[in-house]
Design a protein around this motif. Sequence first.
Motif, PDB file in Angstrom:
ATOM      1  N   TYR A   1       0.832  -1.201   0.000  1.00 13.31           N
ATOM      2  CA  TYR A   1       0.000   0.000   0.000  1.00 13.31           C
ATOM      3  C   TYR A   1       0.871   1.257   0.000  1.00 13.31           C
ATOM      4  O   TYR A   1       0.532   2.254  -0.646  1.00 13.31           O
ATOM      5  N   ALA A   2       1.987   1.186   0.696  1.00 13.12           N
ATOM      6  CA  ALA A   2       2.922   2.301   0.669  1.00 13.12           C
ATOM      7  C   ALA A   2       3.490   2.488  -0.731  1.00 13.12           C
ATOM      8  O   ALA A   2       3.594   3.617  -1.228  1.00 13.12           O
ATOM      9  N   ASN A   3       3.827   1.391  -1.384  1.00 16.91           N
ATOM     10  CA  ASN A   3       4.386   1.489  -2.735  1.00 16.91           C
ATOM     11  C   ASN A   3       3.391   2.097  -3.720  1.00 16.91           C
ATOM     12  O   ASN A   3       3.779   2.797  -4.662  1.00 16.91           O
ATOM     13  N   GLN A   4       2.107   1.845  -3.514  1.00 21.36           N
ATOM     14  CA  GLN A   4       1.091   2.443  -4.377  1.00 21.36           C
ATOM     15  C   GLN A   4       1.064   3.965  -4.253  1.00 21.36           C
ATOM     16  O   GLN A   4       0.655   4.662  -5.184  1.00 21.36           O
ATOM     17  N   LEU A   5       1.510   4.467  -3.121  1.00 21.03           N
ATOM     18  CA  LEU A   5       1.489   5.915  -2.864  1.00 21.03           C
ATOM     19  C   LEU A   5       2.808   6.591  -3.225  1.00 21.03           C
ATOM     20  O   LEU A   5       2.935   7.807  -3.077  1.00 21.03           O
ATOM     21  N   ASN A   6       3.760   5.818  -3.688  1.00 21.82           N
ATOM     22  CA  ASN A   6       5.087   6.371  -3.967  1.00 21.82           C
ATOM     23  C   ASN A   6       5.064   7.214  -5.241  1.00 21.82           C
ATOM     24  O   ASN A   6       4.880   6.694  -6.339  1.00 21.82           O
ATOM     25  N   ARG A   7       5.255   8.507  -5.071  1.00 21.18           N
ATOM     26  CA  ARG A   7       5.296   9.429  -6.212  1.00 21.18           C
ATOM     27  C   ARG A   7       6.673  10.084  -6.333  1.00 21.18           C
ATOM     28  O   ARG A   7       6.816  11.136  -6.941  1.00 21.18           O
ATOM     29  N   THR A   8       7.682   9.455  -5.777  1.00 21.30           N
ATOM     30  CA  THR A   8       9.016  10.062  -5.750  1.00 21.30           C
ATOM     31  C   THR A   8       9.793   9.842  -7.042  1.00 21.30           C
ATOM     32  O   THR A   8      10.803  10.495  -7.275  1.00 21.30           O
ATOM     33  N   GLY A   9       9.336   8.889  -7.861  1.00 21.67           N
ATOM     34  CA  GLY A   9      10.091   8.547  -9.063  1.00 21.67           C
ATOM     35  C   GLY A   9      11.178   7.527  -8.808  1.00 21.67           C
ATOM     36  O   GLY A   9      11.898   7.145  -9.735  1.00 21.67           O
ATOM     37  N   GLN A  10      11.318   7.087  -7.572  1.00 18.92           N
ATOM     38  CA  GLN A  10      12.317   6.095  -7.197  1.00 18.92           C
ATOM     39  C   GLN A  10      11.629   4.950  -6.460  1.00 18.92           C
ATOM     40  O   GLN A  10      10.867   5.179  -5.528  1.00 18.92           O
ATOM     41  N   ALA A  11      11.901   3.724  -6.886  1.00 21.48           N
ATOM     42  CA  ALA A  11      11.356   2.568  -6.179  1.00 21.48           C
ATOM     43  C   ALA A  11      12.027   2.444  -4.819  1.00 21.48           C
ATOM     44  O   ALA A  11      13.249   2.597  -4.703  1.00 21.48           O
ATOM     45  N   PHE A  12      11.233   2.207  -3.792  1.00 25.27           N
ATOM     46  CA  PHE A  12      11.778   2.053  -2.449  1.00 25.27           C
ATOM     47  C   PHE A  12      12.132   0.591  -2.196  1.00 25.27           C
ATOM     48  O   PHE A  12      11.415  -0.316  -2.622  1.00 25.27           O
ATOM     49  N   GLN A  13      13.205   0.376  -1.465  1.00 22.15           N
ATOM     50  CA  GLN A  13      13.559  -0.934  -0.947  1.00 22.15           C
ATOM     51  C   GLN A  13      13.338  -0.865   0.563  1.00 22.15           C
ATOM     52  O   GLN A  13      14.220  -0.464   1.314  1.00 22.15           O
ATOM     53  N   TRP A  14      12.144  -1.233   0.987  1.00 19.24           N
ATOM     54  CA  TRP A  14      11.805  -1.127   2.408  1.00 19.24           C
ATOM     55  C   TRP A  14      12.616  -2.131   3.209  1.00 19.24           C
ATOM     56  O   TRP A  14      12.700  -3.312   2.859  1.00 19.24           O
ATOM     57  N   GLN A  15      13.231  -1.651   4.257  1.00 24.60           N
ATOM     58  CA  GLN A  15      14.005  -2.501   5.155  1.00 24.60           C
ATOM     59  C   GLN A  15      13.722  -2.096   6.591  1.00 24.60           C
ATOM     60  O   GLN A  15      13.387  -0.940   6.877  1.00 24.60           O
ATOM     61  N   LEU A  16      13.892  -3.059   7.487  1.00 26.67           N
ATOM     62  CA  LEU A  16      13.627  -2.823   8.906  1.00 26.67           C
ATOM     63  C   LEU A  16      14.834  -3.194   9.745  1.00 26.67           C
ATOM     64  O   LEU A  16      15.450  -4.245   9.541  1.00 26.67           O
ATOM     65  N   ALA A  17      15.167  -2.348  10.696  1.00 24.32           N
ATOM     66  CA  ALA A  17      16.126  -2.683  11.740  1.00 24.32           C
ATOM     67  C   ALA A  17      15.429  -2.468  13.076  1.00 24.32           C
ATOM     68  O   ALA A  17      14.817  -1.423  13.302  1.00 24.32           O
ATOM     69  N   VAL A  18      15.515  -3.461  13.937  1.00 23.99           N
ATOM     70  CA  VAL A  18      14.960  -3.347  15.284  1.00 23.99           C
ATOM     71  C   VAL A  18      16.126  -3.363  16.264  1.00 23.99           C
ATOM     72  O   VAL A  18      16.940  -4.291  16.260  1.00 23.99           O
ATOM     73  N   ILE A  19      16.199  -2.326  17.074  1.00 25.36           N
ATOM     74  CA  ILE A  19      17.301  -2.146  18.010  1.00 25.36           C
ATOM     75  C   ILE A  19      16.838  -2.465  19.423  1.00 25.36           C
ATOM     76  O   ILE A  19      15.804  -1.977  19.877  1.00 25.36           O
ATOM     77  N   LYS A  20      17.616  -3.280  20.108  1.00 31.31           N
ATOM     78  CA  LYS A  20      17.304  -3.627  21.490  1.00 31.31           C
ATOM     79  C   LYS A  20      17.650  -2.452  22.397  1.00 31.31           C
ATOM     80  O   LYS A  20      18.820  -2.175  22.665  1.00 31.31           O
ATOM     81  N   SER A  21      16.639  -1.752  22.827  1.00 33.89           N
ATOM     82  CA  SER A  21      16.827  -0.587  23.686  1.00 33.89           C
ATOM     83  C   SER A  21      15.498  -0.228  24.315  1.00 33.89           C
ATOM     84  O   SER A  21      14.443  -0.413  23.709  1.00 33.89           O
TER      85      SER A  21
END
Length: 260
Positions: free
Chosen positions: A76-96
């Motif tokens: 759904y986020a990708n459908q809203l992308n109007r930046t002209g650049q494809a996003f590579q969604w990544q996640l980092a979870v930090i223990k804190s």
Amino acid sequence: MVKNKVFIALGFSTLFIMSGCTTIADMAGADSATLNATSAQSFAKMQQEAKQKGVLDTSSSTYQRIYTILQRMEPYANQLNRTGQAFQWQLAVIKSDTLNAYVAPGGKVVFYTGIVNRLNLSDDEIAAIMGHEMTHALEEHAKNKIGADALTNLAIDIGKNYAGQSIGQFGNAAIDLGSQVGVGLPYSRNLETRADYGGLMLMAKAGYNPQAALTLWEKMSRAQGNTGVSFLSTHPSNTQRIAEMKNNLPAAIAIYNRTR
């Protein structure tokens, strides 16, 4: 030529962005492709350092919940992308125990376990944060914060004091992130309000109950009152934010109901 001067002036300091929530990179004259590429490099370096320090969470139930929500919201986020650049969604979870989350250009999302565990967030409430951060990236709010080169060194100092005190040894690493492009100042309240609105609609499209955005910020407000929460320091007041969300809730609920 202008871009080269920008990179020299910035001294290749860090691009990593703490949004919503935190510190933002100001890159004068950086186009989207360059911004996203630099963000990806900094994100990878941050992950490597976090892993070496033993604070990168890749297997806990908290990680699995956040990652599942990111995956569900990504189309759904990708459908809203109007930046002209494809996003590579990544996640980092930090223990804190830090109550924080942020995003870097191109879809690099960071959560601290504290914001989920200490606030006992539901999946819908996590989705409210995810939608907020995704909107920052999709609307390229980092580019809107491009400023004078002179702000960079000041912002680095602010960022280290701001995040380092709250997340300990890993704080400065998260700000420095390999010193590549420049750390900037927090998102303006206007951009935070836009991220609230966009996040509300995005979570609804992905089938998460938008009413959870209200309970999320009520929890954050209580936490802020008890201990002080850096996540909220540059946001609209809690009263204002919740009132605006209530105004936007009927439209979000209408979207959510169509997903059921």
